[in-house]
Scaffold this motif. Sequence first.
Motif, PDB file in Angstrom:
ATOM      1  N   LEU A 151       0.830  -1.192   0.000  1.00 50.51           N
ATOM      2  CA  LEU A 151       0.000   0.000   0.000  1.00 50.51           C
ATOM      3  C   LEU A 151       0.868   1.247   0.000  1.00 50.51           C
ATOM      4  CD1 LEU A 151      -2.324  -1.315   2.814  1.00 50.51           C
ATOM      5  CD2 LEU A 151      -2.924  -1.140   0.400  1.00 50.51           C
ATOM      6  N   ASN A 152       0.236   2.372  -0.203  1.00 55.66           N
ATOM      7  CA  ASN A 152       0.959   3.623  -0.079  1.00 55.66           C
ATOM      8  C   ASN A 152       1.433   3.789   1.353  1.00 55.66           C
ATOM      9  OD1 ASN A 152       0.516   4.173  -2.739  1.00 55.66           O
ATOM     10  ND2 ASN A 152      -1.332   5.374  -2.340  1.00 55.66           N
ATOM     11  N   GLU A 153       2.328   4.738   1.550  1.00 52.46           N
ATOM     12  CA  GLU A 153       2.880   4.907   2.893  1.00 52.46           C
ATOM     13  C   GLU A 153       1.769   5.216   3.886  1.00 52.46           C
ATOM     14  OE1 GLU A 153       5.826   7.928   3.196  1.00 52.46           O
ATOM     15  OE2 GLU A 153       6.165   7.535   5.328  1.00 52.46           O
ATOM     16  N   LYS A 154       0.863   6.095   3.469  1.00 41.21           N
ATOM     17  CA  LYS A 154      -0.299   6.377   4.301  1.00 41.21           C
ATOM     18  C   LYS A 154      -1.503   5.712   3.660  1.00 41.21           C
ATOM     19  CE  LYS A 154       1.641  10.817   5.641  1.00 41.21           C
ATOM     20  NZ  LYS A 154       1.486  12.304   5.620  1.00 41.21           N
ATOM     21  N   PHE A 155      -2.233   4.989   4.462  1.00 41.74           N
ATOM     22  CA  PHE A 155      -3.326   4.205   3.896  1.00 41.74           C
ATOM     23  C   PHE A 155      -4.486   4.186   4.872  1.00 41.74           C
ATOM     24  CE2 PHE A 155      -0.278   1.604   6.142  1.00 41.74           C
ATOM     25  CZ  PHE A 155      -1.065   0.936   7.048  1.00 41.74           C
ATOM     26  N   THR A 156      -5.648   3.875   4.357  1.00 44.42           N
ATOM     27  CA  THR A 156      -6.812   3.716   5.225  1.00 44.42           C
ATOM     28  C   THR A 156      -6.982   2.231   5.530  1.00 44.42           C
ATOM     29  OG1 THR A 156      -8.423   3.342   3.467  1.00 44.42           O
ATOM     30  CG2 THR A 156      -7.904   5.629   3.986  1.00 44.42           C
ATOM     31  N   GLU A 192      -4.654  12.461  10.086  1.00 43.02           N
ATOM     32  CA  GLU A 192      -4.943  12.912   8.727  1.00 43.02           C
ATOM     33  C   GLU A 192      -6.036  12.009   8.178  1.00 43.02           C
ATOM     34  OE1 GLU A 192      -1.394  13.417   6.207  1.00 43.02           O
ATOM     35  OE2 GLU A 192      -0.287  12.904   8.030  1.00 43.02           O
ATOM     36  N   PHE A 193      -6.715  12.536   7.201  1.00 40.87           N
ATOM     37  CA  PHE A 193      -7.831  11.793   6.629  1.00 40.87           C
ATOM     38  C   PHE A 193      -7.754  11.833   5.122  1.00 40.87           C
ATOM     39  CE2 PHE A 193      -8.912  13.001  10.858  1.00 40.87           C
ATOM     40  CZ  PHE A 193      -9.627  11.931  11.357  1.00 40.87           C
ATOM     41  N   SER A 194      -8.091  10.737   4.532  1.00 41.00           N
ATOM     42  CA  SER A 194      -8.124  10.701   3.064  1.00 41.00           C
ATOM     43  C   SER A 194      -9.417  11.346   2.622  1.00 41.00           C
ATOM     44  CB  SER A 194      -8.085   9.259   2.574  1.00 41.00           C
ATOM     45  OG  SER A 194      -9.382   8.758   2.422  1.00 41.00           O
ATOM     46  N   LYS A 195      -9.342  12.148   1.584  1.00 38.72           N
ATOM     47  CA  LYS A 195     -10.581  12.720   1.081  1.00 38.72           C
ATOM     48  C   LYS A 195     -10.759  12.370  -0.379  1.00 38.72           C
ATOM     49  CE  LYS A 195      -8.361  16.977   2.592  1.00 38.72           C
ATOM     50  NZ  LYS A 195      -8.408  16.712   4.024  1.00 38.72           N
ATOM     51  N   THR A 196     -10.386  11.177  -0.719  1.00 38.79           N
ATOM     52  CA  THR A 196     -10.502  10.802  -2.120  1.00 38.79           C
ATOM     53  C   THR A 196     -11.962  10.580  -2.493  1.00 38.79           C
ATOM     54  OG1 THR A 196     -10.146   8.522  -1.485  1.00 38.79           O
ATOM     55  CG2 THR A 196      -8.224   9.756  -2.244  1.00 38.79           C
ATOM     56  N   SER A 197     -12.676   9.901  -1.629  1.00 35.82           N
ATOM     57  CA  SER A 197     -14.078   9.681  -1.956  1.00 35.82           C
ATOM     58  C   SER A 197     -14.874  10.931  -1.611  1.00 35.82           C
ATOM     59  CB  SER A 197     -14.617   8.470  -1.199  1.00 35.82           C
ATOM     60  OG  SER A 197     -15.556   8.871  -0.226  1.00 35.82           O
ATOM     61  N   SER A 198     -16.025  11.009  -2.135  1.00 33.05           N
ATOM     62  CA  SER A 198     -16.865  12.156  -1.833  1.00 33.05           C
ATOM     63  C   SER A 198     -17.756  11.843  -0.643  1.00 33.05           C
ATOM     64  CB  SER A 198     -17.708  12.528  -3.051  1.00 33.05           C
ATOM     65  OG  SER A 198     -18.672  11.527  -3.266  1.00 33.05           O
ATOM     66  N   LYS A 199     -17.368  10.861   0.122  1.00 31.56           N
ATOM     67  CA  LYS A 199     -18.143  10.470   1.291  1.00 31.56           C
ATOM     68  C   LYS A 199     -17.334  10.743   2.549  1.00 31.56           C
ATOM     69  CE  LYS A 199     -21.136   9.985  -1.357  1.00 31.56           C
ATOM     70  NZ  LYS A 199     -20.869   9.082  -2.480  1.00 31.56           N
ATOM     71  N   ARG A 200     -17.724  10.195   3.614  1.00 34.71           N
ATOM     72  CA  ARG A 200     -17.008  10.441   4.870  1.00 34.71           C
ATOM     73  C   ARG A 200     -15.528  10.081   4.717  1.00 34.71           C
ATOM     74  NH1 ARG A 200     -18.345   7.801  10.794  1.00 34.71           N
ATOM     75  NH2 ARG A 200     -16.472   8.541  11.811  1.00 34.71           N
ATOM     76  N   PRO A 201     -14.634  11.007   5.074  1.00 36.34           N
ATOM     77  CA  PRO A 201     -13.200  10.725   4.913  1.00 36.34           C
ATOM     78  C   PRO A 201     -12.758   9.643   5.888  1.00 36.34           C
ATOM     79  CG  PRO A 201     -13.628  13.077   5.254  1.00 36.34           C
ATOM     80  CD  PRO A 201     -14.882  12.357   5.594  1.00 36.34           C
ATOM     81  N   ALA A 202     -11.776   8.868   5.470  1.00 38.09           N
ATOM     82  CA  ALA A 202     -11.274   7.781   6.307  1.00 38.09           C
ATOM     83  C   ALA A 202      -9.954   8.175   6.934  1.00 38.09           C
ATOM     84  CB  ALA A 202     -11.103   6.515   5.471  1.00 38.09           C
ATOM     85  N   ARG A 203      -9.780   7.748   8.154  1.00 39.86           N
ATOM     86  CA  ARG A 203      -8.522   8.051   8.845  1.00 39.86           C
ATOM     87  C   ARG A 203      -7.372   7.339   8.145  1.00 39.86           C
ATOM     88  NH1 ARG A 203      -6.895   9.934  13.724  1.00 39.86           N
ATOM     89  NH2 ARG A 203      -9.015  10.090  14.546  1.00 39.86           N
ATOM     90  N   LEU A 204      -6.228   8.008   8.133  1.00 37.13           N
ATOM     91  CA  LEU A 204      -5.029   7.410   7.559  1.00 37.13           C
ATOM     92  C   LEU A 204      -4.176   6.777   8.648  1.00 37.13           C
ATOM     93  CD1 LEU A 204      -4.106  10.195   4.983  1.00 37.13           C
ATOM     94  CD2 LEU A 204      -4.954   7.915   4.481  1.00 37.13           C
ATOM     95  N   TYR A 205      -3.504   5.734   8.255  1.00 36.07           N
ATOM     96  CA  TYR A 205      -2.573   5.042   9.157  1.00 36.07           C
ATOM     97  C   TYR A 205      -1.249   4.891   8.437  1.00 36.07           C
ATOM     98  CZ  TYR A 205      -6.580   3.758  12.046  1.00 36.07           C
ATOM     99  OH  TYR A 205      -7.680   3.799  12.850  1.00 36.07           O
ATOM    100  N   THR A 206      -0.221   4.599   9.189  1.00 43.77           N
ATOM    101  CA  THR A 206       1.067   4.305   8.568  1.00 43.77           C
ATOM    102  C   THR A 206       1.750   3.222   9.388  1.00 43.77           C
ATOM    103  OG1 THR A 206       3.031   5.282   7.593  1.00 43.77           O
ATOM    104  CG2 THR A 206       2.506   5.971   9.828  1.00 43.77           C
ATOM    105  N   PHE A 207       2.754   2.625   8.804  1.00 45.33           N
ATOM    106  CA  PHE A 207       3.533   1.639   9.544  1.00 45.33           C
ATOM    107  C   PHE A 207       4.901   2.204   9.857  1.00 45.33           C
ATOM    108  CE2 PHE A 207       0.832  -2.083   8.959  1.00 45.33           C
ATOM    109  CZ  PHE A 207       1.117  -2.756  10.128  1.00 45.33           C
ATOM    110  N   GLU A 208       5.257   2.190  11.107  1.00 49.92           N
ATOM    111  CA  GLU A 208       6.646   2.472  11.447  1.00 49.92           C
ATOM    112  C   GLU A 208       7.471   1.327  10.910  1.00 49.92           C
ATOM    113  OE1 GLU A 208       6.327   2.793  15.618  1.00 49.92           O
ATOM    114  OE2 GLU A 208       5.036   4.558  15.481  1.00 49.92           O
ATOM    115  N   THR A 209       8.723   1.612  10.574  1.00 47.87           N
ATOM    116  CA  THR A 209       9.560   0.532  10.050  1.00 47.87           C
ATOM    117  C   THR A 209       9.661  -0.538  11.115  1.00 47.87           C
ATOM    118  OG1 THR A 209      11.407   1.846  10.813  1.00 47.87           O
ATOM    119  CG2 THR A 209      10.946   1.858   8.448  1.00 47.87           C
TER     120      THR A 209
END
Lengths: 228, 228
Positions: A151-156, A192-209
Amino acid sequence: MFNEIKTHEITVDIVILTIKNDALQVLLVKRNNEPFKDKWAIPGGYVRMSENLDEAAIRVLKEKTDVENIYLEQLYTFGDPLRHPVSRVITCAYFALIRSEDFNIVTSPDLAWHKVFDLPPLAFDHKEIIQYSLKRTRERLEMCPVAYQLLNEKFTLTEMQKAYEMIMEKKLDKRNFRKKVITTEGLRELNEFSKTSSKRPARLYTFETIKLNSKRAHFIKKTTNPTS
Amino acid sequence: MFNEIKTHEITVDIVILTIKNDALQVLLVKRNNEPFKDKWAIPGGYVRMSENLDEAAIRVLKEKTDVENIYLEQLYTFGDPLRHPVSRVITCAYFALIRSEDFNIVTSPDLAWHKVFDLPPLAFDHKEIIQYSLKRTRERLEMCPVAYQLLNEKFTLTEMQKAYEMIMEKKLDKRNFRKKVITTEGLRELNEFSKTSSKRPARLYTFETIKLNSKRAHFIKKTTNPTS
DNA sequence: ATTATACTTGTTGTTGTTACACTTTTTAAA
DNA sequence: TTTAAAAAGTGTAACAACAACAAGTATAAT
């Protein structure tokens, strides 16, 4: 004993998987030599005398795709005498999971991502090799949350769940999935929240190495399917 | 480009493990050719042009040890340019778990079982290959009760537990082990008892021929060791 | 304001896992 | 025949992981 020459040609072939456009995709190159000219193939090349197999895989990958610094794992060695129509070529297959956004892979008519579940005709036994890499990926997913490598570095969490569902080819329960994921060490919740969809934004997560093979051994449980 | 000949010598090498005399042992042959003449090595030989890797492993095994009809699994391919002191030899390693009583392996000064945890000096990188086979065996044990492939056809639960403890290199609780084992599909309790020891005889069990990778996925749980 | 859509969240029953100690059976020796 | 030594055998309770399951919330478009 005739026909028993002791030397063979050895290649490395590399299956590179990523998730792109909501699909599991594999990087393929179009062959410009016979055999299988103009057919798609996974990137590969001959092993040189001076390098070990890992080094060969890294070099070949760089030459063919300009991709560097990725985690490569030896997959399996394919040595059927008829896998190459002309000569005897044994190939040591590698595989990697990457975030496509991390690499400037310039696709072209000769280098492109293809959906794993919708492949064009492939050269040699490369279809079988890709199938095998999928099997291995599933085994990895059962062990640890390697999906973050795709996935991308930041993902839902929904993106992550979709990745799991795509690879495991089965539906997962949303609540159970999230419950399990959030207990994974290394996962960090972002503000941070993804706002790609036009619906409720989803929280972003990331993985520490994180170190792979960490404490959480079994991430997605094996299905107890009736020995299909 | 010099030094970049494209052909290599390819061998298969086979790690055969069994439990014998209360110890995990590996079958070794004494080399009678240079390099490493008179050193112990795992059985191996060149891959012929006409055979695939599995076939080569089966043939080599038969030639060197007269062992036939065993389950062989490809382990890993070792291709360091310096692993062979004279020429470039890439080896595809296989491994097998066998019941030593099932095979009439005539040991001799040139063919013998050696304790895995007490190996003599070995040729090439064969020590590394054996270590890797041990790792793979542990992974297999975590998945399914393959230990039965190492034990005699009829075995006591204590023998089985000892096998697990030897391979996993950790102590297991007797009651928990037995509780888990007896729920394993394929295990059959016999009305026979071992009378090897001069103490209370132990009940014998056997495994019906089961499909590997069966329902019971994780047989011995991974330790949750603190990411050592 | 309404609607459509995707995001988010908790409980309960079941199953698996760990920790833990005493009794039984047998042989050999006293 | 009694006794001692050695290994076989057995149950419970607390805890952790897993599976099944449904309603409310935030946003953008209309």
